[in-house]
Design an enzyme around this catalytic site. Structure first.
Site, PDB file in Angstrom:
ATOM      1  N   ASP A  32     -14.702  -3.939  14.291  1.00  0.00           N
ATOM      2  CA  ASP A  32     -13.568  -4.767  13.874  1.00  0.00           C
ATOM      3  C   ASP A  32     -13.709  -5.983  14.785  1.00  0.00           C
ATOM      4  O   ASP A  32     -14.497  -6.451  15.394  1.00  0.00           O
ATOM      5  CB  ASP A  32     -12.371  -3.835  14.381  1.00  0.00           C
ATOM      6  CG  ASP A  32     -11.033  -4.296  13.762  1.00  0.00           C
ATOM      7  OD1 ASP A  32     -10.496  -5.587  14.036  1.00  0.00           O
ATOM      8  OD2 ASP A  32     -10.443  -3.376  12.849  1.00  0.00           O
ATOM      9  N   ASN A  85     -13.960  -0.880   5.079  1.00  0.00           N
ATOM     10  CA  ASN A  85     -12.407  -0.422   5.110  1.00  0.00           C
ATOM     11  C   ASN A  85     -11.897  -1.949   5.509  1.00  0.00           C
ATOM     12  O   ASN A  85     -10.588  -2.098   4.969  1.00  0.00           O
ATOM     13  CB  ASN A  85     -12.205   0.660   6.078  1.00  0.00           C
ATOM     14  CG  ASN A  85     -10.775   0.375   6.413  1.00  0.00           C
ATOM     15  OD1 ASN A  85      -9.727   0.754   5.677  1.00  0.00           O
ATOM     16  ND2 ASN A  85     -10.423  -0.100   7.743  1.00  0.00           N
ATOM     17  N   TYR A 152      -5.591 -11.211  -3.075  1.00  0.00           N
ATOM     18  CA  TYR A 152      -5.629  -9.787  -2.717  1.00  0.00           C
ATOM     19  C   TYR A 152      -6.007  -9.069  -3.827  1.00  0.00           C
ATOM     20  O   TYR A 152      -7.087  -8.175  -3.654  1.00  0.00           O
ATOM     21  CB  TYR A 152      -4.534  -9.310  -2.006  1.00  0.00           C
ATOM     22  CG  TYR A 152      -4.648  -8.014  -1.377  1.00  0.00           C
ATOM     23  CD1 TYR A 152      -5.498  -7.833  -0.259  1.00  0.00           C
ATOM     24  CD2 TYR A 152      -4.134  -6.855  -2.144  1.00  0.00           C
ATOM     25  CE1 TYR A 152      -5.589  -6.600   0.466  1.00  0.00           C
ATOM     26  CE2 TYR A 152      -4.250  -5.614  -1.490  1.00  0.00           C
ATOM     27  CZ  TYR A 152      -5.086  -5.374  -0.101  1.00  0.00           C
ATOM     28  OH  TYR A 152      -4.966  -4.128   0.318  1.00  0.00           O
ATOM     29  N   LYS A 156      -9.647  -7.029  -4.622  1.00  0.00           N
ATOM     30  CA  LYS A 156      -9.695  -5.486  -4.688  1.00  0.00           C
ATOM     31  C   LYS A 156     -10.338  -5.148  -5.875  1.00  0.00           C
ATOM     32  O   LYS A 156     -11.089  -4.199  -6.080  1.00  0.00           O
ATOM     33  CB  LYS A 156      -8.405  -4.881  -4.413  1.00  0.00           C
ATOM     34  CG  LYS A 156      -7.894  -5.180  -3.018  1.00  0.00           C
ATOM     35  CD  LYS A 156      -8.879  -4.539  -2.076  1.00  0.00           C
ATOM     36  CE  LYS A 156      -8.582  -4.454  -0.740  1.00  0.00           C
ATOM     37  NZ  LYS A 156      -9.320  -3.764   0.497  1.00  0.00           N
ATOM     38  N   THR A 187       0.724   1.359   7.563  1.00  0.00           N
ATOM     39  CA  THR A 187      -0.226   0.858   8.629  1.00  0.00           C
ATOM     40  C   THR A 187       0.444  -0.607   9.126  1.00  0.00           C
ATOM     41  O   THR A 187       1.543  -0.836   8.323  1.00  0.00           O
ATOM     42  CB  THR A 187      -1.426   0.534   8.006  1.00  0.00           C
ATOM     43  OG1 THR A 187      -1.324  -0.384   6.975  1.00  0.00           O
ATOM     44  CG2 THR A 187      -2.172   1.882   7.442  1.00  0.00           C
TER      45      THR A 187
HETATM   46  N1  LIG Z   1      -1.832  -0.340   4.139  1.00  0.00           N
HETATM   47  C1  LIG Z   1      -1.744  -0.271   2.674  1.00  0.00           C
HETATM   48  O1  LIG Z   1      -0.645  -0.174   2.146  1.00  0.00           O
HETATM   49  C2  LIG Z   1      -3.047  -0.442   1.870  1.00  0.00           C
HETATM   50  C3  LIG Z   1      -2.873  -0.285   0.450  1.00  0.00           C
HETATM   51  C4  LIG Z   1      -3.965  -0.313  -0.424  1.00  0.00           C
HETATM   52  C5  LIG Z   1      -5.200  -0.710   0.463  1.00  0.00           C
HETATM   53  N2  LIG Z   1      -5.128  -0.669   1.725  1.00  0.00           N
HETATM   54  C6  LIG Z   1      -6.611  -1.443   2.120  1.00  0.00           C
HETATM   55  O2  LIG Z   1      -6.815  -0.259   3.016  1.00  0.00           O
HETATM   56  C7  LIG Z   1      -7.924  -0.799   4.240  1.00  0.00           C
HETATM   57  C8  LIG Z   1      -7.138  -0.895   5.368  1.00  0.00           C
HETATM   58  O3  LIG Z   1      -5.982  -1.438   5.635  1.00  0.00           O
HETATM   59  P1  LIG Z   1      -5.005  -1.379   6.598  1.00  0.00           P
HETATM   60  O4  LIG Z   1      -3.658  -1.069   6.037  1.00  0.00           O
HETATM   61  O5  LIG Z   1      -5.248  -0.215   7.656  1.00  0.00           O
HETATM   62  O6  LIG Z   1      -5.052  -2.490   7.462  1.00  0.00           O
HETATM   63  P2  LIG Z   1      -4.785  -3.080   9.062  1.00  0.00           P
HETATM   64  O7  LIG Z   1      -4.520  -4.446   8.646  1.00  0.00           O
HETATM   65  O8  LIG Z   1      -3.817  -2.257   9.578  1.00  0.00           O
HETATM   66  O9  LIG Z   1      -6.196  -2.848   9.435  1.00  0.00           O
HETATM   67  C9  LIG Z   1      -7.178  -3.565   8.852  1.00  0.00           C
HETATM   68  C10 LIG Z   1      -8.361  -3.892  10.197  1.00  0.00           C
HETATM   69  O10 LIG Z   1      -9.330  -4.440   9.719  1.00  0.00           O
HETATM   70  C11 LIG Z   1      -9.786  -5.555  10.690  1.00  0.00           C
HETATM   71  N3  LIG Z   1     -10.172  -6.824  10.142  1.00  0.00           N
HETATM   72  C12 LIG Z   1      -9.526  -7.789   9.666  1.00  0.00           C
HETATM   73  N4  LIG Z   1     -10.370  -8.859   9.341  1.00  0.00           N
HETATM   74  C13 LIG Z   1     -11.649  -8.414   9.684  1.00  0.00           C
HETATM   75  C14 LIG Z   1     -13.028  -9.013   9.584  1.00  0.00           C
HETATM   76  N5  LIG Z   1     -13.305 -10.268   8.994  1.00  0.00           N
HETATM   77  N6  LIG Z   1     -14.060  -8.315  10.376  1.00  0.00           N
HETATM   78  C15 LIG Z   1     -13.749  -7.281  11.043  1.00  0.00           C
HETATM   79  N7  LIG Z   1     -12.400  -6.469  11.080  1.00  0.00           N
HETATM   80  C16 LIG Z   1     -11.602  -7.226  10.256  1.00  0.00           C
HETATM   81  C17 LIG Z   1      -8.309  -5.796  11.651  1.00  0.00           C
HETATM   82  O11 LIG Z   1      -8.386  -6.313  12.630  1.00  0.00           O
HETATM   83  C18 LIG Z   1      -7.604  -4.563  11.339  1.00  0.00           C
HETATM   84  O12 LIG Z   1      -7.805  -3.763  12.502  1.00  0.00           O
HETATM   85  C19 LIG Z   1      -8.098  -2.391   3.666  1.00  0.00           C
HETATM   86  O13 LIG Z   1      -9.141  -2.527   2.861  1.00  0.00           O
HETATM   87  C20 LIG Z   1      -6.786  -2.690   2.776  1.00  0.00           C
HETATM   88  O14 LIG Z   1      -6.895  -3.619   1.971  1.00  0.00           O
HETATM   89  C21 LIG Z   1      -4.068  -0.853   2.523  1.00  0.00           C
END
Ligand SMILES: NC(=O)c1ccc[n+]([C@@H]2O[C@H](COP(=O)([O-])OP(=O)(O)OC[C@H]3O[C@@H](n4cnc5c(N)ncnc54)[C@H](O)[C@@H]3O)[C@@H](O)[C@H]2O)c1
Length: 246
Positions: A32, A85, A152, A156, A187
């Site tokens: 991360d 992720n 976004y 995706k 999250t």
């Molecule tokens: N939360 C939702 O409702 C949701 C829905 C659909 C998809 N997603 C996808 O699920 C995945 C996880 O999302 P989440 O909700 O846990 O998000 P989050 O923001 O809580 O966690 C994402 C993590 O990625 C890290 N990050 C961001 N940019 C980075 C980089 N350049 N290099 C390394 N790390 C980096 C952040 O520091 C964070 O810890 C993502 O791919 C997101 O698009 C989330």
């Protein structure tokens, strides 16, 4: 024992995914930008009796991602599972208000990050003759629901296409590549995007009537990466409470 890399594991669902593998006895490399978050993830895994190491990486930088795979090979002696992720939402505004910088940022993390993660994992996995990759897409890569999320959603959709392309190219090398489309999951990302409107406005879009939890996604990732899913490749698995059903 498998060697596993999870990006974006400093919080959110990445942390829950890392915990699921560690609980099963796998060795996990958590990556991360957020080093404090990574330390918390490692502490939680170790407190539960598991094993994890942390490495700072910006997934939009190819050298950082290549270094993750090198670390897994050196410390674990193998890379069996790569979970791409990490992602960002970018500015939540309509296309005519977006900037070139925002486009570069969102595609840099969400698309290039997945490409780099797959490329370097595939190099290691093809040499080993086995492996599984799970990319985290989104329901928004399938259906554009919310105004303001164009970049976004496009990023995706690209993850879905990249997943299918990699599955096609690597099936004969005994490597499976799949994606998950999470629905709304509780999250930090969702809370930041939805603000005070959450959860009632979002839950209304979910047939199961609740937000997903990070563990809901972690269980699906764990299954897709394992032998129980031995005949699954190129799939997009919705873990969305029925969000995409209508
Ligand atoms: N939360 C939702 O409702 C949701 C829905 C659909 C998809 N997603 C996808 O699920 C995945 C996880 O999302 P989440 O909700 O846990 O998000 P989050 O923001 O809580 O966690 C994402 C993590 O990625 C890290 N990050 C961001 N940019 C980075 C980089 N350049 N290099 C390394 N790390 C980096 C952040 O520091 C964070 O810890 C993502 O791919 C997101 O698009 C989330």
């Amino acid at each position: 024992m498998r060697g596993v890399i999870v990006t974006g594991a400093g919080g959110g669902m990445g942390r829950a995914i890392a915990e699921a593998f560690a609980k099963a006895g796998d060795k996990v490399l958590v990556a991360d930008l957020n080093e404090a978050g990574l330390a918390q993830t490692v502490a939680a895994i170790e407190a539960a009796g598991g094993s994890a190491i942390a490495q700072r990486a910006n997934v939009s930088q190819e050298a950082d991602v290549a270094a993750l795979v090198e670390t897994a090979k050196q410390r674990f002696g193998r890379l069996d599972v790569m979970v791409n992720n990490a992602a960002i939402l970018g500015p939540w505004v309509p296309i005519h208000e977006q900037s070139a910088e925002a486009l570069d940022a969102v595609l840099g993390v969400n698309v290039k990050g997945v490409v780099f993660g797959m490329k370097h994992a595939l190099l290691a996995m093809r040499a080993a003759g086995r492996g599984a990759i799970v990319n985290i897409a989104s329901v928004q890569g399938v259906r554009v629901v919310y105004p303001g999320a164009a970049f976004y959603a496009a990023s995706k959709s690209a993850v879905v296409a990249l997943t299918r392309a990699a599955a096609l190219e690597n099936g004969s090398s005994n490597i499976r590549v799949n994606a998950i489309a999470p629905g709304p999951i509780d999250t930090p990302m969702l809370r930041a995007a939805a603000g005070d409107a959450w959860p009632p406005a979002i839950v209304g879009d979910v047939p199961l009537g609740r937000l997903g939890m990070p563990e809901d996604i972690a269980k699906a990732v764990f299954w897709l990466a394992g032998d129980e899913a031995a005949y699954v490749s190129g799939a997009l698995l919705a873990v969305d409470g029925g969000f995409l059903a209508p």
